[in-house]
Design a protein around this motif. Sequence first.
Motif, PDB file in Angstrom:
ATOM      1  N   MET A 591      -6.937  -2.658  12.046  1.00 21.58           N
ATOM      2  CA  MET A 591      -7.053  -1.238  11.216  1.00 21.58           C
ATOM      3  C   MET A 591      -6.475  -0.243  12.131  1.00 21.58           C
ATOM      4  O   MET A 591      -6.196  -0.170  13.209  1.00 21.58           O
ATOM      5  CB  MET A 591      -8.637  -0.827  10.842  1.00 21.58           C
ATOM      6  N   TYR A 610       2.132  -1.165   3.461  1.00 23.76           N
ATOM      7  CA  TYR A 610       0.477  -1.679   4.048  1.00 23.76           C
ATOM      8  C   TYR A 610      -0.535  -1.091   3.356  1.00 23.76           C
ATOM      9  O   TYR A 610      -0.310   0.158   2.801  1.00 23.76           O
ATOM     10  CB  TYR A 610       0.545  -1.462   5.511  1.00 23.76           C
ATOM     11  N   ILE A 612      -4.971  -0.638   4.259  1.00 23.36           N
ATOM     12  CA  ILE A 612      -5.895  -0.666   5.114  1.00 23.36           C
ATOM     13  C   ILE A 612      -6.999  -0.537   4.113  1.00 23.36           C
ATOM     14  O   ILE A 612      -7.424   0.471   3.446  1.00 23.36           O
ATOM     15  CB  ILE A 612      -6.162   0.416   6.155  1.00 23.36           C
ATOM     16  N   THR A 617      -5.783  -4.947   7.227  1.00 24.75           N
ATOM     17  CA  THR A 617      -4.536  -4.434   6.613  1.00 24.75           C
ATOM     18  C   THR A 617      -3.928  -5.639   6.168  1.00 24.75           C
ATOM     19  O   THR A 617      -3.513  -6.492   6.557  1.00 24.75           O
ATOM     20  CB  THR A 617      -3.869  -3.835   8.083  1.00 24.75           C
ATOM     21  N   ARG A 640      -3.903   5.466   4.714  1.00 26.79           N
ATOM     22  CA  ARG A 640      -4.651   4.362   4.357  1.00 26.79           C
ATOM     23  C   ARG A 640      -3.652   3.310   3.729  1.00 26.79           C
ATOM     24  O   ARG A 640      -3.928   2.055   3.749  1.00 26.79           O
ATOM     25  CB  ARG A 640      -6.079   4.151   3.572  1.00 26.79           C
TER      26      ARG A 640
END
Length: 837
Positions: A591, A610, A612, A617, A640
Amino acid sequence: MKGQQGWRAWLAGGFVSAALVSGGSGAWAAGAQPVAGQVEEIGQARDAGAMLEARFRTPPASARARLDWRLPDGGAASSAVAADLDWMSRTGLGGLQIENASASPQALRLVAQGAQAQGLDLVLALPAAEAVDSLDGAAMRIWLNRCFDDLQAALGAGMLGPHGVRGLVSGTQRVALPATTPLMNAQFARLRGYDPAPWLPVLSGAGVGEASAQDQARFLRDWRRTRADLLNSERFGMIAQVAHERGLKLYGAAPEGAAPDDAMAMRMRADVPMVVVAQAALTGARGAGLAGERRIAEAASVAHVYGQNWVAGEVLPDMGPSIIAPWTVTPYAMRGALDLAFVNGVNRVILPARIGASGAPWFGPQQSWAGLAQGFSDYLARTSLMLQQGHNVADLAELADEEAPRGDAPPRGDAPPRDDAVPPGYARDFVTAAMVDGSFVVDGHDLVSQSGARYRALWLGGVARPMTLRTLARLADLVAAGATVIGPRPLASPALADAQGDAPARWQSLTAMLWPEGQVETVVGQGRVIAGGNAGVALARMGVAPDFRPAGSDAGSDTAFVHRTMRDGESWYLVNRADHEVRFDGHFRVMGKAAEIWHAETGQIEAASYRIEGGETRVPLVLAPRGSLFVVFRKPASARAVQLAPVVERPLVTLTGPWALAFQGGRGAPARLNVPALTRLDRSPIEGVRHFSGEVAYGIGFRPPRGWKRGMPLWLDLGEVHDLAQVRVNDRDMGTRWQAPYRYDIGSAVRGGTNRLVVQVAGSWANRVIGDAAARAAGAKAAIAPAIAPLTADIARAPLVPSGLVGPVVLGTTVQETGNGPAHSAGGGPTEARSTR
């Protein structure tokens, strides 16, 4: 020689620069300086990330592959040795290992001096000790000192140690073990705790009084274990001691053959654990592949536990069943074996110069594609570099059984038990009872080795196994201190001493404490024991999420991984073992970091989308058939979730021809040939072209395609190629590819007006060998190829293999889709372009 010079001169005379053929040192020379120390301490640099990126693009010598090379018998000309070493340096190899150091003192000295001048690391294989008691350390020391004295005399002053021959390879030879040794009884009593004399008739198949069959089997196990322990301490221990006294690093493998071996204990004494990796382990039944993987993983586990960091693998290519297979080998034939090596822990590759009993060239200057090998060498170095960073991550430490050493046991081989599969999404290292006894402590609830390797649990495997009282007591201590043990209750001890006196009662008491009847989980002190062999269920019970898992349409694909934790981030190496492309969302146990994709084939580094969430992830990924990549998390995440704009490929023009071909001289083909369009060389009506093996240059002119302008990406896709291809645009080297896709980013080299494209292609020796065999069958005496193959009638009848540049050769661009459509519009579909000479 005259044909060779004419071919090169023609290339230099306006068609393409001579550097295309000579393969000058280029970027390799700029980054080839040796690095002091065994580990690349990239994380200690002020800007660790920038340095790692730079070394990924141009790997250092410490990450470069080595060559397993044999001295020519009867001496060698200094010019020939110098030429071979020069090729090794230009190709980007980091050193060489000599298997037959005693073949020619003159050649050995020439090689040592030449390797020193070229900056190549040089190690020598220890000769077989056929007449030495390998179970007697004193005898081994006498023999080793005599070997090293002879070696020093052959090399000359100052050439044995850090400034000359730097290493020794031990363990690859078949070890001729005596059935016993004069000190055997005393050594046995010291190691096993009882006098073996009354039990010796068991060795010849006779019974011993009223002793049970189980106790006699225990004595046989103790005898075999003692021989393995002595082989480890008296042979391998003495080799390591004397090598270090002489200033040499030790590369250590387990011996071939049926000699008793505890391979992990033997490799523990090496500076660089070593293993042989054969592609055959991947063919046939999956169980054979697992057996081969275990051998590799055991060697790597030793390095992980003891901190040796480098794991060397001598990787043998897949030659297949064809009669001409030894002469069809190309770098891509190594892909399966290399993936097998890398995903099981190898991070220093050793390539054989020749393969098999045929003596066919594999990776050496005699190979038909040797001049284009640097791209493959760079790929190996980049992959090795990344797998040398930081520390391996594994949640499980699996305890090996304590029965007789596998090399001396009945022929069940080293295949793991049926229920021994690693749970999907997790990784394991193998550990021995000796490692658990002396190399691990408990930190919180983790098992931690002396080098810092950290494991969430000690796994006893998927099926019940025998366990000695000493190991059982050690497990009880570790659990009481906070460790977690996963596995079924052990079977009875395999050691005879544990069947005597009060030992059986103590064994039963400990097993009852750790595995009470009917209990799935038992708390003992600060730790716990989770009964049952399913490690995946146990890890989930502990709250340990998978380290990596694929999700999506190809979630069930055979994707293997290696996780390394670095000073400034995490790195996962992923390998697609399928013969087709796979797409999935990779879920990684990390993370707070942005995702990047690092491509070892090209040195390219690119940002990735990506998200998270949920303690992990998620990264969308595409892996090519039999492809691999690194997913790296180093930079702090800016959000995020990051979604990059989709990239769309737009073909612009197809280069149809005509093409001008220039063939390497001395290989039976005409010097030059013009063709209106691309087609396979092996289908040519010209015999010399049809049977050609070597390098052929394809030249064509082109103008920038309509719809493209400077600053936009411009890619070149060669289509079908057999088998290696180097591209130059306006005399600028754009790199070498050795597997599909044969794609290059050439935008920076393209200019207005006419541009010159040269594609240098090389394939295997197969077609030339077939042509020579056919000519021999027709009565010809001379052969064009080197003396690398028996020119038999069967080979003459073998089918030709595809060769040459086939195409289609396409220029195109990539655009990122935005809310308003493509960021750049190329307009229309691809057009055709004829040569602009």
